[in-house]
Design an enzyme around this catalytic site. Structure first.
Site, PDB file in Angstrom:
ATOM      1  N   HIS A  94       0.854  -1.186   0.000  1.00 31.62           N
ATOM      2  CA  HIS A  94       0.000   0.000   0.000  1.00 31.62           C
ATOM      3  C   HIS A  94       0.885   1.229   0.000  1.00 31.62           C
ATOM      4  CE1 HIS A  94      -3.124   2.855   1.185  1.00 31.62           C
ATOM      5  NE2 HIS A  94      -3.991   1.943   0.797  1.00 31.62           N
TER       6      HIS A  94
ATOM      7  N   ASP B 117      -7.961  -5.083   0.149  1.00 29.89           N
ATOM      8  CA  ASP B 117      -8.517  -5.802  -0.990  1.00 29.89           C
ATOM      9  C   ASP B 117      -8.161  -7.281  -1.034  1.00 29.89           C
ATOM     10  OD1 ASP B 117      -9.989  -3.784  -2.166  1.00 29.89           O
ATOM     11  OD2 ASP B 117      -8.184  -2.870  -2.995  1.00 29.89           O
TER      12      ASP B 117
HETATM   13  N1  CMC Z   1       4.023  -7.549  -4.883  1.00 35.22           N
HETATM   14  C1  CMC Z   1       5.358  -7.632  -5.057  1.00 35.22           C
HETATM   15  N2  CMC Z   1       6.210  -6.599  -4.913  1.00 35.22           N
HETATM   16  C2  CMC Z   1       5.656  -5.417  -4.574  1.00 35.22           C
HETATM   17  C3  CMC Z   1       4.266  -5.251  -4.369  1.00 35.22           C
HETATM   18  C4  CMC Z   1       3.459  -6.382  -4.529  1.00 35.22           C
HETATM   19  N3  CMC Z   1       2.139  -6.307  -4.338  1.00 35.22           N
HETATM   20  N4  CMC Z   1       4.009  -3.977  -4.035  1.00 35.22           N
HETATM   21  C5  CMC Z   1       5.189  -3.350  -4.027  1.00 35.22           C
HETATM   22  N5  CMC Z   1       6.179  -4.230  -4.349  1.00 35.22           N
HETATM   23  C6  CMC Z   1       7.617  -3.968  -4.374  1.00 35.22           C
HETATM   24  C7  CMC Z   1       8.000  -3.168  -5.598  1.00 35.22           C
HETATM   25  O1  CMC Z   1       8.343  -4.019  -6.663  1.00 35.22           O
HETATM   26  C8  CMC Z   1       9.181  -2.382  -5.079  1.00 35.22           C
HETATM   27  O2  CMC Z   1      10.278  -3.259  -5.022  1.00 35.22           O
HETATM   28  P1  CMC Z   1      11.778  -2.701  -5.352  1.00 35.22           P
HETATM   29  O3  CMC Z   1      12.057  -1.723  -4.248  1.00 35.22           O
HETATM   30  O4  CMC Z   1      12.642  -3.901  -5.331  1.00 35.22           O
HETATM   31  O5  CMC Z   1      11.676  -2.039  -6.686  1.00 35.22           O
HETATM   32  C9  CMC Z   1       8.781  -2.049  -3.637  1.00 35.22           C
HETATM   33  O6  CMC Z   1       7.898  -3.117  -3.259  1.00 35.22           O
HETATM   34  C10 CMC Z   1       8.072  -0.714  -3.484  1.00 35.22           C
HETATM   35  O7  CMC Z   1       6.999  -0.671  -4.420  1.00 35.22           O
HETATM   36  P2  CMC Z   1       6.324   0.666  -4.970  1.00 35.22           P
HETATM   37  O8  CMC Z   1       5.699   0.362  -6.285  1.00 35.22           O
HETATM   38  O9  CMC Z   1       7.301   1.793  -4.890  1.00 35.22           O
HETATM   39  O10 CMC Z   1       5.217   0.939  -3.895  1.00 35.22           O
HETATM   40  P3  CMC Z   1       4.006   1.941  -4.072  1.00 35.22           P
HETATM   41  O11 CMC Z   1       3.765   2.539  -2.752  1.00 35.22           O
HETATM   42  O12 CMC Z   1       4.207   2.861  -5.215  1.00 35.22           O
HETATM   43  O13 CMC Z   1       2.825   0.948  -4.492  1.00 35.22           O
HETATM   44  C11 CMC Z   1       0.851  -0.299  -4.501  1.00 35.22           C
HETATM   45  C12 CMC Z   1       1.719   0.676  -3.719  1.00 35.22           C
HETATM   46  C13 CMC Z   1      -0.440  -0.554  -3.708  1.00 35.22           C
HETATM   47  C14 CMC Z   1       0.462   0.307  -5.859  1.00 35.22           C
HETATM   48  C15 CMC Z   1       1.623  -1.609  -4.678  1.00 35.22           C
HETATM   49  O14 CMC Z   1       1.978  -2.145  -3.438  1.00 35.22           O
HETATM   50  C16 CMC Z   1       0.860  -2.625  -5.517  1.00 35.22           C
HETATM   51  O15 CMC Z   1       0.909  -2.572  -6.748  1.00 35.22           O
HETATM   52  N6  CMC Z   1       0.122  -3.587  -4.874  1.00 35.22           N
HETATM   53  C17 CMC Z   1      -0.658  -4.540  -5.573  1.00 35.22           C
HETATM   54  C18 CMC Z   1      -1.969  -3.925  -6.017  1.00 35.22           C
HETATM   55  C19 CMC Z   1      -2.936  -3.719  -4.862  1.00 35.22           C
HETATM   56  O16 CMC Z   1      -3.138  -4.602  -4.037  1.00 35.22           O
HETATM   57  N7  CMC Z   1      -3.565  -2.525  -4.820  1.00 35.22           N
HETATM   58  C20 CMC Z   1      -4.547  -2.182  -3.805  1.00 35.22           C
HETATM   59  C21 CMC Z   1      -4.099  -1.068  -2.933  1.00 35.22           C
HETATM   60  S1  CMC Z   1      -5.179  -0.860  -1.529  1.00 35.22           S
HETATM   61  C22 CMC Z   1      -6.616  -0.169  -2.161  1.00 35.22           C
HETATM   62  C23 CMC Z   1      -6.716   1.305  -2.043  1.00 35.22           C
HETATM   63  O17 CMC Z   1      -6.501   1.842  -0.924  1.00 35.22           O
HETATM   64  O18 CMC Z   1      -7.080   1.970  -3.077  1.00 35.22           O
END
Ligand code: CMC
Length: 391
Positions: A269, A325
């Site tokens: 998240h 989710d």
């Molecule tokens: N699975 C595997 N690796 C992950 C995931 C995941 N679900 N989420 C983040 N990472 C890794 C990412 O690859 C990165 O690794 P590295 O540092 O080696 O490059 C690190 O963790 C940080 O990721 P980020 O993309 O910078 O994190 P973010 O804060 O931009 O992304 C997120 C947040 C929710 C978009 C992401 O965690 C994600 O895509 N999750 C899966 C989709 C999901 O479940 N979304 C629902 C969010 S909750 C609903 C809402 O409140 O709207």
């Protein structure tokens, strides 16, 4: 960039001051108006939470009774809205129908443009909370080719919604109490989440002083996007792809190696860097619903997937925990909602937050029309050659 700050997606900029929802992502805290989400989910109901979000205080008994009465008696929509919904293709996405349905309400209530009249805001709040489930249920039944079911004013908010969805024969549909309570709790959990994409959209559009139905329609449209409201659908698709508990280790390895850009859906998240407090509540709720609906293979895979991921260094070091989710889709599926309908359920709940945030924005004297600046990256200047082509 001169004196102008560059902050794409406003990741590091507070766009407003708000007294509605507090999140501490490191500690996994979520509070509405100071009340912990866990306490609200256990003791309150969606209507009381909607009132709380908007007014800032819990209602007295009299206020609650009146509010519930008004919401109950505003659930009907104009017959022309019903005809409008009938005009969609048989396979229309329910979120497209809901977006259009909410926008159409604006034309039925033209006095709602008087946004600085408190009585107009009161009635718009009641109408939107009351009519959203009706529009949502019409969208559901339209796609199924079923006749629309009118609201039943004798039922609670959640029971009435389930009745409009599932009633097959007259005169009554009795929702299972576990399902009705599950819907109510999920609505509480999704009611607000500070400046998420759709709430930001409602505030931005509302800052032009358009009527609240049009502003909320913008919120529904934002929620339609897969990066916002669609994550629980993606979780179910992922569980289907895994197919069996024995395939989990290989799937986790493929996620960790980043093959195909795959992610563990329902994990991680932007704000929560510990267990999403809503996910804990939803997991317990999922257990209760599945006791009634029966354990599913999806749930077995989800539990094992969570167990393995939470003990894996990759997820631990990146502070990736289950988010809200991860389990909501399993509940909705157990209750037989189609996958593309999950976001509609989210929209019904978030209406309470959208309207509360919209009103807070309007009454905040510091707020102006949302109008960010940009860093121009195009061609500086050039001359237009006349007669270059025949126009
Ligand atoms: N699975 C595997 N690796 C992950 C995931 C995941 N679900 N989420 C983040 N990472 C890794 C990412 O690859 C990165 O690794 P590295 O540092 O080696 O490059 C690190 O963790 C940080 O990721 P980020 O993309 O910078 O994190 P973010 O804060 O931009 O992304 C997120 C947040 C929710 C978009 C992401 O965690 C994600 O895509 N999750 C899966 C989709 C999901 O479940 N979304 C629902 C969010 S909750 C609903 C809402 O409140 O709207």
């Amino acid at each position: 960039f001169g004196i102008m700050g560059y902050d794409p997606a406003f990741m590091n900029t507070a766009s407003c001051r708000s007294a509605i929802t507090f999140i501490d992502g490191d500690k996994g805290i979520l509070r509405y108006r100071g009340f912990p989400i866990e306490q609200l989910a256990e003791h309150s109901n969606f209507l009381e939470v909607a009132w709380l979000l908007r007014k800032g205080e819990l209602p007295t008994q009299k206020e609650y009774d009146e509010f519930q009465h008004h919401v109950t008696y505003h659930t009907y929509v104009h017959e022309n809205i019903k005809r409008f919904m009938e005009g969609f293709r048989y396979d229309a996405h329910p979120m497209a129908m809901l977006t259009a349905g909410v926008a159409a309400l604006s034309s039925f209530y033209p006095t709602s443009k008087e946004i600085y009249d408190e009585r107009e805001r009161d009635i718009a709040f009641i109408r939107l909370i009351a009519k959203m489930p009706t529009l949502a249920a019409f969208a559901y039944r339209h796609v199924k080719g079923l006749p629309y079911v009118y609201p039943d004013n004798a039922l609670s908010y959640a029971e009435n919604f389930l009745s409009m969805i599932a009633r097959m024969s007259e005169p009554k549909y009795e929702a299972h109490p576990v399902y009705a309570r599950a819907i109510d709790i999920l609505f509480i959990l999704h009611a607000d989440h500070e400046q998420n994409c759709s709430t930001n959209a409602v505030r931005a559009v509302g800052s032009s002083h358009v009527d609240p139905y049009s502003a909320v329609a913008a919120g529904v449209a934002a929620l339609y996007g897969p990066l916002h409201g669609g994550a629980n659908e993606a979780v179910l698709r992922m569980l289907e792809e895994i197919g069996d508990v024995k395939n989990i280790p290989a799937f986790i390895e493929s996620v960790k190696s980043g093959k195909g850009g795959s992610r563990l859906m329902g994990f991680g998240h932007r704000v929560y860097k510990s267990y999403d407090p809503r996910a804990k509540i939803v997991k317990k709720l999922c257990d209760e619903v599945l006791k009634v609906a029966g354990m599913t293979k999806d749930m077995e895979i989800a539990l094992e997937l969570e167990r393995i991921a939470l003990s894996d260094e990759y997820f631990i070091s990146r502070k990736l925990y289950p988010n809200v989710d991860f389990y909501t889709g399993l509940i909705y599926r157990a209750m037989h909602f189609p996958t593309d309908y999950f976001t509609v359920l989210f929209a019904i709940a978030r209406t309470a937050g959208w309207m509360s945030q919209w009103e807070e924005m309007l009454l905040d004297k510091e707020q102006k029309i949302a109008r960010p600046r940009q860093i121009y990256t195009g061609i500086e200047t050039r001359d237009y050659a006349a007669n270059r082509i025949n126009l």
